[in-house]
Design an enzyme around this catalytic site. Structure first.
Site, mmCIF file in Angstrom:
data_model
loop_
_atom_site.group_PDB
_atom_site.id
_atom_site.type_symbol
_atom_site.label_atom_id
_atom_site.label_comp_id
_atom_site.label_asym_id
_atom_site.label_seq_id
_atom_site.Cartn_x
_atom_site.Cartn_y
_atom_site.Cartn_z
ATOM 1 N N ARG A 20 0.780 -1.290 -0.060
ATOM 2 C CA ARG A 20 -0.068 -0.186 0.222
ATOM 3 C C ARG A 20 1.068 1.170 0.116
ATOM 4 O O ARG A 20 1.104 1.918 -0.872
ATOM 5 C CB ARG A 20 -0.947 -0.161 1.267
ATOM 6 C CG ARG A 20 -2.231 1.005 1.116
ATOM 7 C CD ARG A 20 -1.605 2.529 1.478
ATOM 8 N NE ARG A 20 -0.976 2.550 2.884
ATOM 9 C CZ ARG A 20 -0.655 3.497 3.426
ATOM 10 N NH1 ARG A 20 -0.360 4.501 2.756
ATOM 11 N NH2 ARG A 20 0.028 3.560 4.882
ATOM 12 N N ASP A 21 1.616 1.475 1.081
ATOM 13 C CA ASP A 21 2.228 2.594 1.128
ATOM 14 C C ASP A 21 3.480 2.756 0.141
ATOM 15 O O ASP A 21 3.761 3.818 -0.521
ATOM 16 C CB ASP A 21 2.983 2.997 2.520
ATOM 17 C CG ASP A 21 3.349 4.447 3.123
ATOM 18 O OD1 ASP A 21 3.768 5.070 2.148
ATOM 19 O OD2 ASP A 21 3.173 4.621 4.216
ATOM 20 N N HIS A 209 4.839 4.553 12.632
ATOM 21 C CA HIS A 209 4.852 4.320 11.133
ATOM 22 C C HIS A 209 6.025 5.607 10.814
ATOM 23 O O HIS A 209 5.566 6.566 10.435
ATOM 24 C CB HIS A 209 3.511 4.803 10.707
ATOM 25 C CG HIS A 209 3.335 4.639 9.395
ATOM 26 N ND1 HIS A 209 2.940 3.712 8.446
ATOM 27 C CD2 HIS A 209 3.717 5.570 8.384
ATOM 28 C CE1 HIS A 209 2.999 4.039 7.064
ATOM 29 N NE2 HIS A 209 3.355 5.178 7.238
ATOM 30 N N HIS A 211 8.533 7.118 8.466
ATOM 31 C CA HIS A 211 9.482 7.234 6.976
ATOM 32 C C HIS A 211 10.981 7.642 7.370
ATOM 33 O O HIS A 211 11.016 8.263 8.432
ATOM 34 C CB HIS A 211 8.779 8.198 6.185
ATOM 35 C CG HIS A 211 7.540 7.796 5.559
ATOM 36 N ND1 HIS A 211 7.360 7.212 4.353
ATOM 37 C CD2 HIS A 211 6.133 7.489 6.120
ATOM 38 C CE1 HIS A 211 5.939 6.659 4.139
ATOM 39 N NE2 HIS A 211 5.364 6.989 5.304
ATOM 40 N N CYS A 242 4.302 9.319 0.157
ATOM 41 C CA CYS A 242 3.009 9.835 0.139
ATOM 42 C C CYS A 242 2.650 10.903 -0.998
ATOM 43 O O CYS A 242 3.518 11.708 -0.937
ATOM 44 C CB CYS A 242 2.279 10.503 1.520
ATOM 45 S SG CYS A 242 0.600 11.157 1.322
ATOM 46 N N ASN A 251 9.580 4.402 3.444
ATOM 47 C CA ASN A 251 9.186 3.940 5.022
ATOM 48 C C ASN A 251 10.450 3.071 5.564
ATOM 49 O O ASN A 251 11.275 2.648 4.877
ATOM 50 C CB ASN A 251 8.201 2.563 5.167
ATOM 51 C CG ASN A 251 6.674 3.376 4.490
ATOM 52 O OD1 ASN A 251 6.406 3.414 3.629
ATOM 53 N ND2 ASN A 251 5.953 3.640 5.853
HETATM 54 P P1 HMG Z 1 -13.252 14.304 -2.572
HETATM 55 O O1 HMG Z 1 -12.987 14.882 -3.928
HETATM 56 O O2 HMG Z 1 -13.709 15.230 -1.385
HETATM 57 O O3 HMG Z 1 -14.456 13.545 -2.706
HETATM 58 O O4 HMG Z 1 -12.160 13.341 -2.078
HETATM 59 P P2 HMG Z 1 -16.137 13.366 -2.453
HETATM 60 O O5 HMG Z 1 -16.552 12.748 -1.232
HETATM 61 O O6 HMG Z 1 -16.470 14.964 -2.983
HETATM 62 O O7 HMG Z 1 -16.709 12.682 -3.715
HETATM 63 C C1 HMG Z 1 -16.574 12.878 -5.168
HETATM 64 C C2 HMG Z 1 -16.690 11.756 -5.907
HETATM 65 O O8 HMG Z 1 -15.522 10.851 -5.803
HETATM 66 C C3 HMG Z 1 -17.904 11.158 -6.064
HETATM 67 O O9 HMG Z 1 -18.210 10.726 -7.276
HETATM 68 C C4 HMG Z 1 -17.601 9.958 -5.093
HETATM 69 O O10 HMG Z 1 -18.645 8.859 -5.144
HETATM 70 C C5 HMG Z 1 -16.169 9.604 -5.504
HETATM 71 P P3 HMG Z 1 -19.452 11.475 -8.149
HETATM 72 O O11 HMG Z 1 -20.508 11.253 -7.200
HETATM 73 O O12 HMG Z 1 -19.079 12.955 -8.361
HETATM 74 O O13 HMG Z 1 -19.621 10.493 -9.325
HETATM 75 N N1 HMG Z 1 -15.439 8.752 -4.480
HETATM 76 C C6 HMG Z 1 -14.978 7.613 -4.482
HETATM 77 N N2 HMG Z 1 -14.886 6.794 -5.701
HETATM 78 C C7 HMG Z 1 -14.215 5.539 -5.260
HETATM 79 N N3 HMG Z 1 -13.687 5.307 -4.152
HETATM 80 C C8 HMG Z 1 -13.815 6.240 -2.989
HETATM 81 C C9 HMG Z 1 -14.647 7.529 -3.379
HETATM 82 N N4 HMG Z 1 -14.654 8.646 -2.589
HETATM 83 C C10 HMG Z 1 -15.372 9.473 -3.202
HETATM 84 N N5 HMG Z 1 -13.379 5.929 -1.847
HETATM 85 C C11 HMG Z 1 -11.247 11.711 -0.643
HETATM 86 C C12 HMG Z 1 -12.148 12.898 -0.961
HETATM 87 C C13 HMG Z 1 -11.167 11.212 0.703
HETATM 88 C C14 HMG Z 1 -12.033 10.509 -1.559
HETATM 89 C C15 HMG Z 1 -9.915 11.880 -1.380
HETATM 90 O O14 HMG Z 1 -9.423 13.163 -0.863
HETATM 91 C C16 HMG Z 1 -9.022 10.845 -1.463
HETATM 92 O O15 HMG Z 1 -9.209 9.683 -1.910
HETATM 93 N N6 HMG Z 1 -7.894 10.955 -0.660
HETATM 94 C C17 HMG Z 1 -6.832 9.583 -0.530
HETATM 95 C C18 HMG Z 1 -5.398 10.153 -0.599
HETATM 96 C C19 HMG Z 1 -4.539 9.064 -0.282
HETATM 97 O O16 HMG Z 1 -4.780 7.818 -0.496
HETATM 98 N N7 HMG Z 1 -3.272 9.453 0.222
HETATM 99 C C20 HMG Z 1 -2.248 8.562 0.550
HETATM 100 C C21 HMG Z 1 -2.732 7.644 1.806
HETATM 101 S S1 HMG Z 1 -2.231 8.278 3.309
HETATM 102 C C22 HMG Z 1 -0.526 8.210 3.637
HETATM 103 O O17 HMG Z 1 0.005 7.482 2.750
HETATM 104 C C23 HMG Z 1 -0.078 8.595 5.054
HETATM 105 C C24 HMG Z 1 0.108 7.251 5.964
HETATM 106 O O18 HMG Z 1 0.678 6.191 5.139
HETATM 107 C C25 HMG Z 1 0.402 7.614 7.263
HETATM 108 C C26 HMG Z 1 1.780 8.547 7.157
HETATM 109 O O19 HMG Z 1 2.809 8.213 6.614
HETATM 110 O O20 HMG Z 1 1.629 9.436 7.910
HETATM 111 C C27 HMG Z 1 -1.434 6.400 6.014
HETATM 112 MG MG MG Z 2 3.141 6.355 5.227
#
Ligand code: HMG
Ligand code: MG
Length: 301
Positions: A20-21, A209, A211, A242, A251
């Site tokens: 994933r990450d 966690h 990095h 990220c 990581n």
């Molecule tokens: P948004 O644009 O605000 O979404 O994004 P929304 O709620 O306004 O929805 C807009 C449209 O997207 C809608 O479709 C939803 O159905 C669709 P429409 O009705 O317009 O046709 N939609 C989706 N479709 C499929 N799957 C979904 C989904 N959600 C909405 N899940 C959202 C908000 C949270 C979805 C967006 O910002 C997002 O996906 N962010 C994810 C970013 C990400 O994955 N970042 C990396 C992971 S975090 C990380 O790496 C840190 C970590 O490792 C810890 C660390 O290192 O600190 C965990």
């Molecule tokens: Mg991370």
């Protein structure tokens, strides 16, 4: 011959985040069958918890847009957990459709990263997570929570400890079984880690966690173990980052972690040789060497 140190746990759970990450931050999209094989190899090396993918918006993280297909192809093994990241109810619906039984929600400790990573504010991220956690628990799922930018944030500077604790305790209060403290851009140092962990009510419910951007991940891990943490996130080969925090690099490498823990006489159940072979295989496919020092040293020999 191990050389133990006082004040450390006898066993550590390694929560593997490579699929994933690691793969969310690759420039190229890795084919779904390679992802499935990667996960299989990790299970073969002894991993018992492997974060498989994310049910996020496919446009936000195109590298993991094949989450539904990957879950269908997964060779689930008894005794191995395959959690996935879920930010909202749409993601939860997709995960439920695929028979997922464990998810992780991921919050931000800072206003800027909440906006960049989730399109939400510090406060409104909870409106998104609350129904997800409640419904997931009703469906018998296990729910983990992350909080990112726990030590510092590239836009806002150092993150106040009280701010991290406020976000983290609120997530634990929703019923998440564990809270993983994310050093997303790798800026933390061991004294800061100790202070942050001690500021929480239940250190035994925390995971870390790290990095490794500034080479602090192993030192920080040792500090966390001394403060009572027994679950450490790591990625095989040290891949990761990220896409919404440019300064985030890989990581803590699982191999680097296992080398240190083995030297300390701490059991992880992982086969270092198989991990190194997996990282070497993956590095060949990704077209660049693993950043892990242990992989580099052992792959040569
Ligand atoms: P948004 O644009 O605000 O979404 O994004 P929304 O709620 O306004 O929805 C807009 C449209 O997207 C809608 O479709 C939803 O159905 C669709 P429409 O009705 O317009 O046709 N939609 C989706 N479709 C499929 N799957 C979904 C989904 N959600 C909405 N899940 C959202 C908000 C949270 C979805 C967006 O910002 C997002 O996906 N962010 C994810 C970013 C990400 O994955 N970042 C990396 C992971 S975090 C990380 O790496 C840190 C970590 O490792 C810890 C660390 O290192 O600190 C965990
Ligand atoms: Mg991370």
């Amino acid at each position: 011959m191990p050389h133990p140190m006082d004040g450390l746990p006898k066993q550590v759970t390694v929560y593997e985040v490579g699929p994933r990450d690691g793969l969310q931050n690759e420039a190229a999209v890795v084919p779904v069958e390679v992802k499935a094989e990667f996960i299989d190899r990790l299970a073969d090396a002894g991993h018992r918890v492997i974060e498989a993918t994310s049910f996020v918006h496919p446009k936000w993280v195109p590298q993991l847009a094949d989450a539904d297909e990957l879950l269908a192809r997964l060779h689930r093994r008894p005794g191995v957990r395959y959690p996935v990241l879920v930010p909202n109810e749409r993601g939860l619906d997709r995960a439920l459709d695929r028979g997922v039984d464990e998810i992780a929600v991921f919050a931000s400790a800072t206003e800027t990263f909440a906006a960049k990573n989730l399109n939400r504010s510090l406060e409104s991220q909870f409106e998104m997570f609350e129904p997800v956690v409640a419904r997931a628990l009703d469906n018998g799922m296990r729910v983990r929570a992350y909080v990112s930018m726990c030590f510092g944030d590239p836009w806002e500077g150092p993150t106040p400890i009280a701010q991290v604790v406020r976000v983290g305790e609120r997530l634990l209060g929703l019923g998440c079984y564990e809270l993983s403290l994310g050093d997303t851009t790798g800026v933390g140092t061991p004294g800061h880690v100790t202070a942050l962990i001690k500021a929480f009510r239940s250190p035994e419910r925390l995971a870390v966690h790290f990095h490794d951007t500034y080479g602090q991940a192993l030192g920080n891990t040792l500090a966390a173990l001394r403060a009572g943490v027994t679950t450490v996130d790591a990625s095989t080969g040290g891949i990761g980052g990220c896409p919404y925090a440019e300064s985030a690099t890989g990581n803590l490498a699982t191999e680097d972690l296992v080398w240190m823990l083995r030297g300390l006489g701490i059991d992880t159940g992982l086969d270092l040789g198989k991990l190194v072979a997996t990282s070497t295989w993956l590095a060949g496919l990704l077209g660049r060497p693993s950043p892990s020092r242990v992989v580099q040293a052992l792959a040569k020999g």
